[in-house]
Design a protein around this motif. Structure first.
Motif, PDB file in Angstrom:
ATOM      1  N   GLN A  11       0.828  -1.207   0.000  1.00 42.53           N
ATOM      2  CA  GLN A  11       0.000   0.000   0.000  1.00 42.53           C
ATOM      3  C   GLN A  11       0.864   1.260   0.000  1.00 42.53           C
ATOM      4  O   GLN A  11       0.557   2.236  -0.678  1.00 42.53           O
ATOM      5  CB  GLN A  11      -0.946  -0.003   1.198  1.00 42.53           C
ATOM      6  CG  GLN A  11      -2.031  -1.046   1.089  1.00 42.53           C
ATOM      7  CD  GLN A  11      -2.847  -1.207   2.359  1.00 42.53           C
ATOM      8  OE1 GLN A  11      -2.444  -0.772   3.426  1.00 42.53           O
ATOM      9  NE2 GLN A  11      -4.000  -1.846   2.236  1.00 42.53           N
ATOM     10  N   GLN A  12       1.949   1.229   0.752  1.00 48.44           N
ATOM     11  CA  GLN A  12       2.878   2.360   0.784  1.00 48.44           C
ATOM     12  C   GLN A  12       3.545   2.531  -0.584  1.00 48.44           C
ATOM     13  O   GLN A  12       3.713   3.660  -1.048  1.00 48.44           O
ATOM     14  CB  GLN A  12       3.947   2.147   1.851  1.00 48.44           C
ATOM     15  CG  GLN A  12       3.431   2.218   3.271  1.00 48.44           C
ATOM     16  CD  GLN A  12       2.935   3.601   3.614  1.00 48.44           C
ATOM     17  OE1 GLN A  12       1.738   3.843   3.662  1.00 48.44           O
ATOM     18  NE2 GLN A  12       3.855   4.523   3.814  1.00 48.44           N
ATOM     19  N   ILE A  13       3.911   1.432  -1.207  1.00 46.71           N
ATOM     20  CA  ILE A  13       4.570   1.482  -2.508  1.00 46.71           C
ATOM     21  C   ILE A  13       3.652   2.097  -3.560  1.00 46.71           C
ATOM     22  O   ILE A  13       4.099   2.844  -4.431  1.00 46.71           O
ATOM     23  CB  ILE A  13       5.053   0.072  -2.921  1.00 46.71           C
ATOM     24  CG1 ILE A  13       6.252  -0.336  -2.058  1.00 46.71           C
ATOM     25  CG2 ILE A  13       5.397   0.014  -4.404  1.00 46.71           C
ATOM     26  CD1 ILE A  13       6.648  -1.798  -2.172  1.00 46.71           C
ATOM     27  N   LYS A  14       2.355   1.817  -3.476  1.00 46.86           N
ATOM     28  CA  LYS A  14       1.396   2.381  -4.433  1.00 46.86           C
ATOM     29  C   LYS A  14       1.434   3.905  -4.428  1.00 46.86           C
ATOM     30  O   LYS A  14       1.163   4.539  -5.444  1.00 46.86           O
ATOM     31  CB  LYS A  14      -0.022   1.911  -4.116  1.00 46.86           C
ATOM     32  CG  LYS A  14      -0.311   0.502  -4.525  1.00 46.86           C
ATOM     33  CD  LYS A  14      -1.750   0.150  -4.211  1.00 46.86           C
ATOM     34  CE  LYS A  14      -2.024  -1.304  -4.504  1.00 46.86           C
ATOM     35  NZ  LYS A  14      -3.404  -1.687  -4.165  1.00 46.86           N
ATOM     36  N   PHE A  21      13.947   4.751  -4.606  1.00 48.91           N
ATOM     37  CA  PHE A  21      13.565   5.030  -3.225  1.00 48.91           C
ATOM     38  C   PHE A  21      14.386   4.162  -2.281  1.00 48.91           C
ATOM     39  O   PHE A  21      15.043   3.211  -2.697  1.00 48.91           O
ATOM     40  CB  PHE A  21      12.063   4.793  -3.004  1.00 48.91           C
ATOM     41  CG  PHE A  21      11.646   3.347  -3.089  1.00 48.91           C
ATOM     42  CD1 PHE A  21      11.540   2.560  -1.941  1.00 48.91           C
ATOM     43  CD2 PHE A  21      11.338   2.760  -4.306  1.00 48.91           C
ATOM     44  CE1 PHE A  21      11.153   1.225  -2.005  1.00 48.91           C
ATOM     45  CE2 PHE A  21      10.950   1.429  -4.385  1.00 48.91           C
ATOM     46  CZ  PHE A  21      10.858   0.663  -3.237  1.00 48.91           C
ATOM     47  N   HIS A  22      14.346   4.514  -1.009  1.00 54.61           N
ATOM     48  CA  HIS A  22      14.987   3.734   0.046  1.00 54.61           C
ATOM     49  C   HIS A  22      13.890   3.110   0.903  1.00 54.61           C
ATOM     50  O   HIS A  22      12.804   3.685   1.055  1.00 54.61           O
ATOM     51  CB  HIS A  22      15.865   4.626   0.929  1.00 54.61           C
ATOM     52  CG  HIS A  22      17.025   5.229   0.213  1.00 54.61           C
ATOM     53  ND1 HIS A  22      18.168   4.535  -0.072  1.00 54.61           N
ATOM     54  CD2 HIS A  22      17.219   6.472  -0.282  1.00 54.61           C
ATOM     55  CE1 HIS A  22      19.020   5.315  -0.698  1.00 54.61           C
ATOM     56  NE2 HIS A  22      18.464   6.502  -0.853  1.00 54.61           N
ATOM     57  N   PHE A  23      14.181   1.970   1.488  1.00 50.95           N
ATOM     58  CA  PHE A  23      13.204   1.245   2.294  1.00 50.95           C
ATOM     59  C   PHE A  23      12.551   2.101   3.386  1.00 50.95           C
ATOM     60  O   PHE A  23      11.326   2.029   3.567  1.00 50.95           O
ATOM     61  CB  PHE A  23      13.846  -0.014   2.880  1.00 50.95           C
ATOM     62  CG  PHE A  23      12.933  -0.834   3.739  1.00 50.95           C
ATOM     63  CD1 PHE A  23      11.708  -1.282   3.269  1.00 50.95           C
ATOM     64  CD2 PHE A  23      13.287  -1.164   5.029  1.00 50.95           C
ATOM     65  CE1 PHE A  23      10.858  -2.047   4.058  1.00 50.95           C
ATOM     66  CE2 PHE A  23      12.455  -1.924   5.832  1.00 50.95           C
ATOM     67  CZ  PHE A  23      11.233  -2.363   5.346  1.00 50.95           C
ATOM     68  N   PRO A  24      13.304   2.918   4.134  1.00 51.93           N
ATOM     69  CA  PRO A  24      12.650   3.714   5.188  1.00 51.93           C
ATOM     70  C   PRO A  24      11.520   4.610   4.680  1.00 51.93           C
ATOM     71  O   PRO A  24      10.595   4.924   5.424  1.00 51.93           O
ATOM     72  CB  PRO A  24      13.794   4.554   5.757  1.00 51.93           C
ATOM     73  CG  PRO A  24      15.012   3.748   5.502  1.00 51.93           C
ATOM     74  CD  PRO A  24      14.762   3.073   4.173  1.00 51.93           C
ATOM     75  N   ILE A  26       9.168   3.810   2.706  1.00 49.28           N
ATOM     76  CA  ILE A  26       7.896   3.082   2.689  1.00 49.28           C
ATOM     77  C   ILE A  26       7.607   2.412   4.025  1.00 49.28           C
ATOM     78  O   ILE A  26       6.475   2.021   4.276  1.00 49.28           O
ATOM     79  CB  ILE A  26       7.826   2.043   1.542  1.00 49.28           C
ATOM     80  CG1 ILE A  26       8.894   0.973   1.709  1.00 49.28           C
ATOM     81  CG2 ILE A  26       7.902   2.735   0.196  1.00 49.28           C
ATOM     82  CD1 ILE A  26       8.686  -0.250   0.850  1.00 49.28           C
ATOM     83  N   TYR A  27       8.622   2.259   4.851  1.00 47.54           N
ATOM     84  CA  TYR A  27       8.411   1.598   6.144  1.00 47.54           C
ATOM     85  C   TYR A  27       7.451   2.398   7.009  1.00 47.54           C
ATOM     86  O   TYR A  27       6.574   1.851   7.652  1.00 47.54           O
ATOM     87  CB  TYR A  27       9.737   1.382   6.871  1.00 47.54           C
ATOM     88  CG  TYR A  27       9.553   0.561   8.126  1.00 47.54           C
ATOM     89  CD1 TYR A  27       9.548  -0.822   8.059  1.00 47.54           C
ATOM     90  CD2 TYR A  27       9.356   1.162   9.366  1.00 47.54           C
ATOM     91  CE1 TYR A  27       9.347  -1.588   9.203  1.00 47.54           C
ATOM     92  CE2 TYR A  27       9.165   0.411  10.503  1.00 47.54           C
ATOM     93  CZ  TYR A  27       9.156  -0.959  10.421  1.00 47.54           C
ATOM     94  OH  TYR A  27       8.954  -1.717  11.549  1.00 47.54           O
TER      95      TYR A  27
END
Length: 77
Positions: A11-14, A21-24, A26-27
């Motif tokens: 959902q964050q990736i959408k 991007f970096h993982f944080p 979308i975390y």
């Protein structure tokens, strides 16, 4: 990584535009409350999940820059 975590991250990736991007990113806001060891573990689990195809449209660029490993959201055909 639980199914619930995968759903939340998808959902964050959408919400992300196409590109790097970096993982944080979308975390979520809880990232800054994690201990460094937990950040490393969660980041590694995400990298493995991306490589296993659990996040379609996301690729591991194999590079690190700035805030860590760089991922890329690509446009789906």
């Amino acid at each position: 990584m639980t199914d619930e975590e995968i759903i939340r991250l998808r959902q964050q990736i959408k919400q992300l535009p196409t590109g790097n991007f970096h993982f944080p990113e979308i975390y979520g806001p809880d990232w800054d409350t994690l201990y460094i060891g937990d950040k490393v573990k969660r980041g590694h689990v995400f990298m493995n999940a991306v490589r296993a195809g659990k996040f379609p449209g996301i690729i591991d660029t194999g590079t690190k820059k700035g805030g860590g490993r760089v991922y890329q959201k690509i446009e789906k055909p």
